[in-house]
Design a protein around this motif. Structure first.
Motif, PDB file in Angstrom:
ATOM      1  N   UNK A  97      -4.664  11.729   3.446  1.00 15.66           N
ATOM      2  CA  UNK A  97      -5.694  11.773   2.413  1.00 15.66           C
ATOM      3  C   UNK A  97      -5.250  11.064   1.148  1.00 15.66           C
ATOM      4  N   UNK A  98      -3.959  11.019   0.930  1.00 16.64           N
ATOM      5  CA  UNK A  98      -3.441  10.427  -0.307  1.00 16.64           C
ATOM      6  C   UNK A  98      -2.606   9.203   0.026  1.00 16.64           C
ATOM      7  N   UNK A  99      -2.455   8.388  -0.935  1.00 20.81           N
ATOM      8  CA  UNK A  99      -1.610   7.205  -0.817  1.00 20.81           C
ATOM      9  C   UNK A  99      -1.762   6.357  -2.061  1.00 20.81           C
ATOM     10  N   UNK A 102      -2.514   0.934  -4.763  1.00 22.12           N
ATOM     11  CA  UNK A 102      -2.003  -0.407  -5.072  1.00 22.12           C
ATOM     12  C   UNK A 102      -1.105  -0.961  -3.969  1.00 22.12           C
ATOM     13  N   UNK A 103      -0.735  -0.103  -3.035  1.00 23.72           N
ATOM     14  CA  UNK A 103       0.176  -0.524  -1.960  1.00 23.72           C
ATOM     15  C   UNK A 103      -0.615  -1.181  -0.830  1.00 23.72           C
ATOM     16  N   UNK A 104      -0.286  -2.414  -0.456  1.00 23.11           N
ATOM     17  CA  UNK A 104      -1.026  -3.096   0.613  1.00 23.11           C
ATOM     18  C   UNK A 104      -0.868  -2.397   1.979  1.00 23.11           C
ATOM     19  N   UNK A 105       0.267  -1.787   2.206  1.00 25.82           N
ATOM     20  CA  UNK A 105       0.469  -1.068   3.473  1.00 25.82           C
ATOM     21  C   UNK A 105      -0.461   0.149   3.510  1.00 25.82           C
ATOM     22  N   UNK A 106      -0.488   0.914   2.437  1.00 32.69           N
ATOM     23  CA  UNK A 106      -1.376   2.077   2.372  1.00 32.69           C
ATOM     24  C   UNK A 106      -2.836   1.657   2.564  1.00 32.69           C
ATOM     25  N   UNK A 107      -3.253   0.604   1.909  1.00 30.25           N
ATOM     26  CA  UNK A 107      -4.641   0.146   2.018  1.00 30.25           C
ATOM     27  C   UNK A 107      -4.984  -0.282   3.446  1.00 30.25           C
ATOM     28  N   UNK A 108      -4.020  -0.776   4.182  1.00 29.54           N
ATOM     29  CA  UNK A 108      -4.266  -1.267   5.546  1.00 29.54           C
ATOM     30  C   UNK A 108      -4.321  -0.146   6.591  1.00 29.54           C
ATOM     31  N   UNK A 109      -3.755   1.001   6.308  1.00 29.34           N
ATOM     32  CA  UNK A 109      -3.614   2.057   7.313  1.00 29.34           C
ATOM     33  C   UNK A 109      -4.936   2.497   7.939  1.00 29.34           C
ATOM     34  N   UNK A 110      -5.975   2.675   7.135  1.00 31.88           N
ATOM     35  CA  UNK A 110      -7.249   3.136   7.687  1.00 31.88           C
ATOM     36  C   UNK A 110      -7.761   2.159   8.745  1.00 31.88           C
TER      37      UNK A 110
END
Length: 141
Positions: A97-99, A102-110
């Protein structure tokens, strides 16, 4: 150094054990306290679990001094998928739910994990649908 542990959800295991216990004690009056002892948990936890199973017609609960709980269907007619669904398990795998936005890896996970998680969950539910409570009971004896 920090270690993080993610707890496994044991609700399905608890529900399955509760139903196996009821099938094992089929001829006896069984209380929520009896089920709680089998699960080694608090009777309040067992009652909550049994109420969820009752809402889906897997068990029937007779309240009162001479009441108890019993299977409402034959073990051959109960699958692990039935138990899974009765306990309100909606997802086995979930995105965080959180991340850091600004992190490109976090944004890509979904985008990377959604389809994988959905396909994996469908496969797991398919396996659960093939396992009958009666088959587990046959192995218990």
């Amino acid at each position: 150094m920090h270690y993080y542990v993610m707890a496994a959800n044991s609700l399905l295991a608890g529900g399955t054990q509760a139903l196996c216990y009821l099938a094992y004690r089929r001829k006896d009056a069984v209380s929520a306290e009896d089920v709680a002892r089998s699960l080694d948990t608090n009777p309040v936890v067992a009652r909550k679990l049994l109420k969820a199973l009752a809402r889906k017609g897997l068990v029937r609960i007779k309240p009162g001094r001479h009441g108890g709980v019993a299977l409402d269907r034959e073990p051959k007619d109960i699958t692990l998928q039935d138990i899974y669904e009765a306990l309100g398990e909606s997802t086995i795998f979930a995105l965080r739910e959180r991340g850091n936005p600004r992190c490109p890896v976090n944004r890509a996970m979904k985008g990377l994990l959604t389809d994988v998680f959905q396909d994996t969950e469908a496969a797991v539910v398919s396996v659960l649908a093939d396992v009958k409570l009666a088959a587990l009971m046959a192995q218990i004896g």
